[in-house]
Design a protein around this motif. Structure first.
Motif, mmCIF file in Angstrom:
data_model
loop_
_atom_site.group_PDB
_atom_site.id
_atom_site.type_symbol
_atom_site.label_atom_id
_atom_site.label_comp_id
_atom_site.label_asym_id
_atom_site.label_seq_id
_atom_site.Cartn_x
_atom_site.Cartn_y
_atom_site.Cartn_z
ATOM 1 N N ARG A 14 -8.690 2.000 5.827
ATOM 2 C CA ARG A 14 -9.792 1.884 4.882
ATOM 3 C C ARG A 14 -9.323 2.291 3.477
ATOM 4 N N VAL A 15 -9.866 1.597 2.502
ATOM 5 C CA VAL A 15 -9.454 1.834 1.116
ATOM 6 C C VAL A 15 -9.987 3.181 0.630
ATOM 7 N N GLN A 16 -9.076 4.017 0.128
ATOM 8 C CA GLN A 16 -9.456 5.305 -0.466
ATOM 9 C C GLN A 16 -9.367 5.283 -1.987
ATOM 10 N N GLY A 17 -8.487 4.427 -2.499
ATOM 11 C CA GLY A 17 -8.296 4.371 -3.938
ATOM 12 C C GLY A 17 -7.269 3.322 -4.299
ATOM 13 N N VAL A 18 -6.957 3.257 -5.580
ATOM 14 C CA VAL A 18 -5.899 2.384 -6.075
ATOM 15 C C VAL A 18 -5.097 3.149 -7.120
ATOM 16 N N ILE A 19 -3.875 2.723 -7.328
ATOM 17 C CA ILE A 19 -3.057 3.305 -8.394
ATOM 18 C C ILE A 19 -2.406 2.175 -9.161
ATOM 19 N N HIS A 20 -2.470 2.264 -10.472
ATOM 20 C CA HIS A 20 -1.950 1.215 -11.346
ATOM 21 C C HIS A 20 -0.700 1.705 -12.052
ATOM 22 N N LEU A 21 0.156 0.770 -12.402
ATOM 23 C CA LEU A 21 1.404 1.098 -13.088
ATOM 24 C C LEU A 21 1.161 1.954 -14.325
ATOM 25 N N HIS A 22 0.126 1.632 -15.090
ATOM 26 C CA HIS A 22 -0.156 2.381 -16.317
ATOM 27 C C HIS A 22 -0.525 3.830 -16.031
ATOM 28 N N ASP A 23 -1.148 4.071 -14.871
ATOM 29 C CA ASP A 23 -1.499 5.442 -14.526
ATOM 30 C C ASP A 23 -0.270 6.250 -14.149
ATOM 31 N N LEU A 24 0.739 5.577 -13.597
ATOM 32 C CA LEU A 24 1.986 6.262 -13.261
ATOM 33 C C LEU A 24 2.788 6.593 -14.510
ATOM 34 N N LEU A 25 2.788 5.689 -15.464
ATOM 35 C CA LEU A 25 3.593 5.882 -16.665
ATOM 36 C C LEU A 25 2.835 6.609 -17.764
ATOM 37 N N GLY A 26 1.523 6.760 -17.591
ATOM 38 C CA GLY A 26 0.750 7.495 -18.593
ATOM 39 C C GLY A 26 -0.048 6.563 -19.462
ATOM 40 N N ARG A 27 -1.239 6.223 -19.003
ATOM 41 C CA ARG A 27 -2.064 5.270 -19.757
ATOM 42 C C ARG A 27 -2.464 5.872 -21.094
ATOM 43 N N GLU A 28 -3.218 6.975 -21.076
ATOM 44 C CA GLU A 28 -3.531 7.717 -22.297
ATOM 45 C C GLU A 28 -3.417 9.205 -22.037
ATOM 46 N N THR A 34 0.831 -1.201 0.000
ATOM 47 C CA THR A 34 0.000 0.000 0.000
ATOM 48 C C THR A 34 0.868 1.255 0.000
ATOM 49 N N VAL A 35 0.252 2.368 -0.356
ATOM 50 C CA VAL A 35 0.903 3.672 -0.261
ATOM 51 C C VAL A 35 -0.095 4.666 0.326
ATOM 52 N N GLN A 36 0.432 5.794 0.768
ATOM 53 C CA GLN A 36 -0.408 6.878 1.257
ATOM 54 C C GLN A 36 -0.656 7.871 0.121
ATOM 55 N N LYS A 37 -1.761 8.575 0.190
ATOM 56 C CA LYS A 37 -2.144 9.454 -0.916
ATOM 57 C C LYS A 37 -1.199 10.639 -1.071
ATOM 58 N N ASP A 38 -0.442 11.003 -0.014
ATOM 59 C CA ASP A 38 0.462 12.144 -0.109
ATOM 60 C C ASP A 38 1.879 11.746 -0.523
ATOM 61 N N GLN A 39 2.113 10.456 -0.791
ATOM 62 C CA GLN A 39 3.403 10.041 -1.323
ATOM 63 C C GLN A 39 3.474 10.414 -2.798
ATOM 64 N N THR A 40 4.708 10.449 -3.332
ATOM 65 C CA THR A 40 4.874 10.819 -4.739
ATOM 66 C C THR A 40 4.661 9.617 -5.643
ATOM 67 N N ALA A 41 4.380 9.926 -6.899
ATOM 68 C CA ALA A 41 4.251 8.867 -7.899
ATOM 69 C C ALA A 41 5.547 8.084 -8.022
ATOM 70 N N THR A 80 1.826 -4.428 -10.064
ATOM 71 C CA THR A 80 1.323 -3.357 -10.923
ATOM 72 C C THR A 80 0.209 -2.548 -10.283
ATOM 73 N N LEU A 81 -0.243 -2.929 -9.087
ATOM 74 C CA LEU A 81 -1.356 -2.241 -8.448
ATOM 75 C C LEU A 81 -1.064 -2.027 -6.963
ATOM 76 N N LEU A 82 -1.339 -0.816 -6.471
ATOM 77 C CA LEU A 82 -1.178 -0.501 -5.054
ATOM 78 C C LEU A 82 -2.482 0.065 -4.511
ATOM 79 N N ALA A 83 -2.807 -0.317 -3.280
ATOM 80 C CA ALA A 83 -3.970 0.245 -2.607
ATOM 81 C C ALA A 83 -3.566 1.507 -1.854
ATOM 82 N N ILE A 84 -4.455 2.495 -1.834
ATOM 83 C CA ILE A 84 -4.231 3.717 -1.061
ATOM 84 C C ILE A 84 -5.190 3.689 0.120
ATOM 85 N N LEU A 85 -4.661 3.787 1.325
ATOM 86 C CA LEU A 85 -5.453 3.659 2.541
ATOM 87 C C LEU A 85 -5.467 4.963 3.330
ATOM 88 N N ASP A 86 -6.519 5.139 4.152
ATOM 89 C CA ASP A 86 -6.519 6.254 5.089
ATOM 90 C C ASP A 86 -5.876 5.800 6.397
#
Length: 333
Positions: free
Chosen positions: A303-317, A273-280, A293-299
């Motif tokens: 509790r789950v706040q979101g997820v971040i995927h490898l493609h979103d870090l590298l630029g999906r579209e 997991t990572v925190q939402k205020d950490q950097t990409a 390729t997937l990390l959960a973002i917790l409060d």
């Protein structure tokens, strides 16, 4: 036939790099020391394909905290030697060590008291004799069936140049902030400094499945969200585990009856997991470290706040900052 040839080329070039591992020694440490102690720049030189490799290594050094430039050996002896000072370090590249233009240039550089590092397979060559440090990048054979076109040899030289750049990154304690400073207009630098909260997926875009669910429901959720995994949560949305495509493949290889399993039977209970205020960049580093390729973002309450995927870090579209992230259109299922 074509695929067999492709695989053979890749094997030859991969082996050329692996062979360097057992041959690298104290001479590499000497090269790093020379560069770190130098008050000038690292000047790369090479002819033909080796020259192209030299240009790439120079570019990598420049972007990672080691000032560098490329010097064409032919142009050098027609006036461009004026850009070289005795404080500079020259890194010359030639597979054979018998490249005429390089061997004309190196004695002149020695006469200027310039220190020379050679990347070559010709350990007994004139190039090696005129160098202060010689790093062996020789290869057993080229991938070219005629043994003529530089292929495995340029791959080996490039890999050794990358190794030199990476060691210098560590030695200089070159940071993500430094990288961003050298890439102010680049999307990669922008992404490295973006906060996770600015690019994470939230709400209905998070793949979620409750504890106790049949495994088939988890598979449906993974298929619907197209992220290669789903989080498993309790009634209060606390993270309990994660199921990935890899977990499903392993279950299939073991011939498990998927219809009889629940998510608890397959999920990993120690998801990263990572925190939402950490950097990409921090999120990307965690993915690379653990091969995920997937990390959960917790409060703060897990509790789950979101997820971040490898493609979103590298630029999906599309990758936006301060303006929200537009989720790419996913195929219908």
């Amino acid at each position: 036939m074509i695929l067999e040839q492709v695989k053979e080329v890749l094997k030859i070039e991969a082996q050329a790099i692996l062979d360097l591992v057992d041959r690298v020694g104290s001479e590499f440490e000497d090269a790093v020391r020379l560069i770190l102690e130098s008050k000038g720049r690292v000047i790369l030189t090479g002819m033909g394909k080796s020259g192209l490799v030299a240009r790439k290594i120079s570019a990598t050094l420049n972007s990672t905290g080691t000032p560098s430039l490329f010097l064409h050996p032919g142009e050098a002896i027609h006036g461009d030697l004026g850009m070289v000072t005795m404080n500079d370090i020259v890194v010359a590249i030639s597979n054979s060590g018998h490249t005429a233009e390089i061997n004309t240039l190196l004695p002149i550089l020695k006469g200027m008291d310039v220190r020379i590092i050679s990347l070559t397979g010709g350990l007994d060559s004139p190039m090696a004799e005129n160098s202060d440090v010689v790093i062996d990048v020789g290869v057993e054979r080229e991938a070219c069936p005629m043994g003529l076109a530089p292929t495995a040899s340029t791959t080996a030289a490039l890999a050794m140049g990358d190794a030199l750049a990476v060691v210098l990154i560590h030695s200089r304690r070159f940071s993500q902030q430094d990288f961003q400073r050298f890439h102010p207009g680049g999307s990669l630098g922008e992404r490295l400094c973006t906060k996770v909260r600015e690019v994470m997926l939230t709400d209905d875009d998070i793949p979620l499945i409750p504890l106790g669910s049949p495994l088939r429901k988890a598979i449906s959720e993974m298929d619907a969200k197209c992220l290669g995994a789903t989080l498993v949560v309790d009634e209060e949305r606390h993270l309990a585990g994660v199921i990935t495509d890899g977990d499903l493949r392993r279950a299939l290889s073991q011939r498990l009856d998927l219809d009889s399993l629940t998510v608890e039977d397959l999920m990993s209970t120690t998801p990263k997991t990572v925190q939402k205020d950490q950097t990409a960049a921090e999120a990307l580093g965690l993915m690379e470290m653990f091969g995920i390729t997937l990390l959960a973002i917790l409060d703060q309450h897990n509790r789950v706040q979101g997820v971040i995927h490898l493609h979103d870090l590298l630029g999906r579209e599309e990758f936006r900052i301060n303006g929200g992230y537009r989720i790419p259109q996913r195929p219908d299922h």
